[in-house]
Design a protein around this motif. Structure first.
Motif, PDB file in Angstrom:
ATOM      1  N   GLU A  91      34.139  16.470  40.192  1.00 55.05           N
ATOM      2  CA  GLU A  91      33.735  17.765  39.849  1.00 55.05           C
ATOM      3  C   GLU A  91      33.863  18.391  38.436  1.00 55.05           C
ATOM      4  N   PHE A  92      32.499  18.827  37.967  1.00 58.07           N
ATOM      5  CA  PHE A  92      33.749  19.884  36.377  1.00 58.07           C
ATOM      6  C   PHE A  92      32.879  20.380  36.434  1.00 58.07           C
ATOM      7  N   GLU A  93      33.508  21.611  35.981  1.00 61.57           N
ATOM      8  CA  GLU A  93      32.669  22.738  35.401  1.00 61.57           C
ATOM      9  C   GLU A  93      32.999  23.387  34.062  1.00 61.57           C
ATOM     10  N   GLN A  94      32.952  24.321  33.213  1.00 61.74           N
ATOM     11  CA  GLN A  94      33.015  25.071  32.072  1.00 61.74           C
ATOM     12  C   GLN A  94      32.489  26.060  31.937  1.00 61.74           C
ATOM     13  N   TRP A  95      33.813  27.170  32.603  1.00 67.19           N
ATOM     14  CA  TRP A  95      33.376  28.895  31.612  1.00 67.19           C
ATOM     15  C   TRP A  95      33.341  29.036  30.919  1.00 67.19           C
ATOM     16  N   GLU A  96      32.113  30.071  30.698  1.00 63.55           N
ATOM     17  CA  GLU A  96      30.829  30.820  29.681  1.00 63.55           C
ATOM     18  C   GLU A  96      33.256  31.705  29.362  1.00 63.55           C
ATOM     19  N   HIS A  97      32.934  31.848  27.655  1.00 67.16           N
ATOM     20  CA  HIS A  97      33.424  32.549  27.202  1.00 67.16           C
ATOM     21  C   HIS A  97      34.968  32.649  28.060  1.00 67.16           C
ATOM     22  N   THR A  98      35.458  31.418  27.957  1.00 67.17           N
ATOM     23  CA  THR A  98      36.806  31.657  28.622  1.00 67.17           C
ATOM     24  C   THR A  98      37.487  30.745  27.349  1.00 67.17           C
ATOM     25  N   GLY A  99      38.808  30.890  27.242  1.00 63.17           N
ATOM     26  CA  GLY A  99      39.808  30.316  26.117  1.00 63.17           C
ATOM     27  C   GLY A  99      40.126  28.707  27.169  1.00 63.17           C
ATOM     28  N   HIS A 100      42.233  29.090  26.211  1.00 61.58           N
ATOM     29  CA  HIS A 100      42.842  27.774  26.947  1.00 61.58           C
ATOM     30  C   HIS A 100      43.152  28.469  28.070  1.00 61.58           C
ATOM     31  N   ALA A 101      44.334  29.597  27.745  1.00 58.76           N
ATOM     32  CA  ALA A 101      44.677  30.064  28.734  1.00 58.76           C
ATOM     33  C   ALA A 101      43.913  30.332  30.506  1.00 58.76           C
ATOM     34  N   ILE A 102      42.871  29.904  30.708  1.00 58.96           N
ATOM     35  CA  ILE A 102      42.313  29.517  31.797  1.00 58.96           C
ATOM     36  C   ILE A 102      42.461  30.545  33.742  1.00 58.96           C
ATOM     37  N   HIS A 103      43.500  30.243  33.419  1.00 53.45           N
ATOM     38  CA  HIS A 103      44.532  30.178  34.689  1.00 53.45           C
ATOM     39  C   HIS A 103      44.174  32.102  34.780  1.00 53.45           C
ATOM     40  N   VAL A 104      45.046  32.207  33.196  1.00 55.99           N
ATOM     41  CA  VAL A 104      45.444  33.628  33.563  1.00 55.99           C
ATOM     42  C   VAL A 104      44.633  34.871  32.659  1.00 55.99           C
ATOM     43  N   GLN A 105      43.439  34.489  32.079  1.00 52.76           N
ATOM     44  CA  GLN A 105      41.967  35.349  32.094  1.00 52.76           C
ATOM     45  C   GLN A 105      41.420  35.414  33.141  1.00 52.76           C
ATOM     46  N   ARG A 106      41.624  33.687  33.742  1.00 48.19           N
ATOM     47  CA  ARG A 106      40.165  34.505  35.053  1.00 48.19           C
ATOM     48  C   ARG A 106      41.548  33.852  36.957  1.00 48.19           C
ATOM     49  N   PRO A 107      42.482  34.559  37.019  1.00 47.24           N
ATOM     50  CA  PRO A 107      43.095  34.087  37.866  1.00 47.24           C
ATOM     51  C   PRO A 107      42.542  34.174  39.061  1.00 47.24           C
ATOM     52  N   ALA A 108      41.750  35.204  39.618  1.00 45.45           N
ATOM     53  CA  ALA A 108      40.563  35.452  40.889  1.00 45.45           C
ATOM     54  C   ALA A 108      40.092  33.709  40.924  1.00 45.45           C
ATOM     55  N   LYS A 109      39.278  33.363  40.185  1.00 46.98           N
ATOM     56  CA  LYS A 109      38.198  32.508  39.718  1.00 46.98           C
ATOM     57  C   LYS A 109      39.376  31.443  39.802  1.00 46.98           C
ATOM     58  N   PHE A 110      40.513  30.916  39.336  1.00 40.03           N
ATOM     59  CA  PHE A 110      41.078  29.985  39.635  1.00 40.03           C
ATOM     60  C   PHE A 110      41.674  29.912  40.309  1.00 40.03           C
ATOM     61  N   ASN A 111      41.935  30.596  41.430  1.00 35.58           N
ATOM     62  CA  ASN A 111      42.933  30.711  42.512  1.00 35.58           C
ATOM     63  C   ASN A 111      41.962  30.413  43.829  1.00 35.58           C
ATOM     64  N   SER A 112      40.702  30.980  43.158  1.00 39.79           N
ATOM     65  CA  SER A 112      39.352  30.356  44.603  1.00 39.79           C
ATOM     66  C   SER A 112      38.836  29.037  44.107  1.00 39.79           C
ATOM     67  N   MET A 113      39.136  28.655  42.993  1.00 38.15           N
ATOM     68  CA  MET A 113      38.557  27.064  42.436  1.00 38.15           C
ATOM     69  C   MET A 113      39.471  26.306  43.762  1.00 38.15           C
ATOM     70  N   LEU A 114      40.337  26.055  43.304  1.00 38.27           N
ATOM     71  CA  LEU A 114      41.447  25.903  43.737  1.00 38.27           C
ATOM     72  C   LEU A 114      41.902  25.762  45.371  1.00 38.27           C
ATOM     73  N   GLU A 115      41.467  26.480  46.302  1.00 40.12           N
ATOM     74  CA  GLU A 115      41.688  26.732  47.346  1.00 40.12           C
ATOM     75  C   GLU A 115      40.439  25.561  47.817  1.00 40.12           C
ATOM     76  N   ARG A 116      39.528  25.710  46.752  1.00 39.82           N
ATOM     77  CA  ARG A 116      38.462  25.125  47.643  1.00 39.82           C
ATOM     78  C   ARG A 116      38.033  23.926  46.804  1.00 39.82           C
ATOM     79  N   SER A 117      39.185  23.608  46.500  1.00 42.56           N
ATOM     80  CA  SER A 117      39.506  21.445  45.905  1.00 42.56           C
ATOM     81  C   SER A 117      40.098  21.172  46.917  1.00 42.56           C
ATOM     82  N   PHE A 118      40.941  21.922  46.957  1.00 41.55           N
ATOM     83  CA  PHE A 118      42.232  21.411  47.932  1.00 41.55           C
ATOM     84  C   PHE A 118      41.979  21.565  49.375  1.00 41.55           C
TER      85      PHE A 118
END
Length: 323
Positions: A288-315
């Motif tokens: 599965e692939f996704e590209q987040w808008e207006h998001t830089g390299h430190a994606i897990h810091v810039q969007r922590p809640a979204k990143f953590n939620s994505m990880l839970e779904r992936s697991f």
């Protein structure tokens, strides 16, 4: 901040920590490069059955996973492993240059040391250089892995194709040549985050600060409790990124042997071209692939809640595919 065993400081929650220390990596298995003995710093948080391994990127310590460590360390059902790659943080700095293969072998030594050896037991999360290391892990211990999350990373290729966009080249060069921590912060932040996001007001900040102001405080704290990185460690990790290459055929093997793969990138990445993530997805058609808008390299810091939620779904998806 907590100061615990061996006098080593940590940013993570000491109440959720179950073990931490230095893994004596005295012999790296199946490794062609020659390095002297060295140790890898690690922390485990939680005691649940879902085991997650977080692998950080270029010249950053495990403390860059602060938002993920705090969230998953307290979440019922999880055991998470956070480590400093060789050449950064509390880990030691062997002679370089390094390779992603060798750094992956460090992780395998650590996993064996902690007895995390069972089949279909690990969720691997790698960002940037950590994603390159994660690809090598997927080639070496595929039977242990349930899910693989590759964030803002690349399969690599010839060294000249592994260079970042020009802004990233300039930023990394300045960081390498700048010893003063405050000056480093001023260079780093616009390299890993979009300027518009840095200028914006931080969400839920009681002091009404900008994201830039908040991140300055966070990075000062990280710098204050981590030993300065040796020049050898910095350039050796860069060498690992520049020489990394997982072929299309190898990516197909990963696609066919890992139950679930998730690829994510930002559209404003100054260090790894977003097109590299799209190429990963092309070579791993089941991912599965996704590209987040207006998001830089430190994606897990810039969007922590979204990143953590994505990880839970992936697991969860990985576990379902194994059942």
């Amino acid at each position: 901040m907590a100061v615990d065993v061996d006098g080593l400081s940590t940013l993570f929650n000491k109440d959720t920590c179950t073990r931490r220390g230095l893994c004596p990596v005295t012999r790296i298995r199946n490794q062609s490069e020659i390095v002297e003995s060295h140790s890898v710093y690690y922390e485990q948080h939680g005691t649940g059955p879902r085991k997650v391994v977080f692998i950080m990127g270029l010249n950053s310590s495990s403390f860059a996973w602060a938002a993920q460590g705090d969230y998953f360390g307290k979440l019922e059902g999880y055991s998470i492993l956070l480590l400093d790659n060789r050449g950064v943080g509390h880990s030691t700095t062997p002679r370089g240059p390094y390779t992603t293969k060798g750094m992956a072998e460090d992780v395998i030594v650590l996993l064996d040391y902690l007895d995390w050896k069972a089949d279909r037991d690990l969720h691997i999360v790698g960002v940037s250089l950590g994603g390159m290391i994660a690809q090598e892990l997927a080639l070496r211990i595929p039977q242990r892995i349930v899910s693989l999350t590759l964030a803002v990373t690349t399969p690599g290729g010839h060294w000249w194709t592994n260079f970042p966009p020009w802004k990233g080249v300039v930023g990394l060069t300045k960081l390498l040549l700048t010893p003063e921590p405050e000056k480093k912060i001023a260079i780093l932040l616009p390299t890993v985050y979009p300027q518009a996001w840095l200028d914006a007001k931080a969400e839920d900040d009681p002091e009404g600060r900008t994201n830039y102001e908040v991140q300055v405080v966070i990075y000062r704290r990280r710098i204050a409790i981590t030993a300065p990185q040796f020049f050898m460690g910095a350039v050796s990790q860069m060498a690992a990124g520049l020489t990394h290459h997982v072929s299309a055929e190898q990516l197909k093997t990963i696609n066919d042997t890992i139950p679930y793969i998730h690829i994510v990138t930002g559209d404003s990445d100054n260090l790894v071209w977003p097109g590299n993530s799209r190429y990963l997805a092309k070579c791993m058609p089941d991912a599965e692939f996704e590209q987040w808008e207006h998001t830089g390299h430190a994606i897990h810091v810039q969007r922590p809640a979204k990143f953590n939620s994505m990880l839970e779904r992936s697991f969860a998806k990985g576990i379902r595919r194994c059942s």
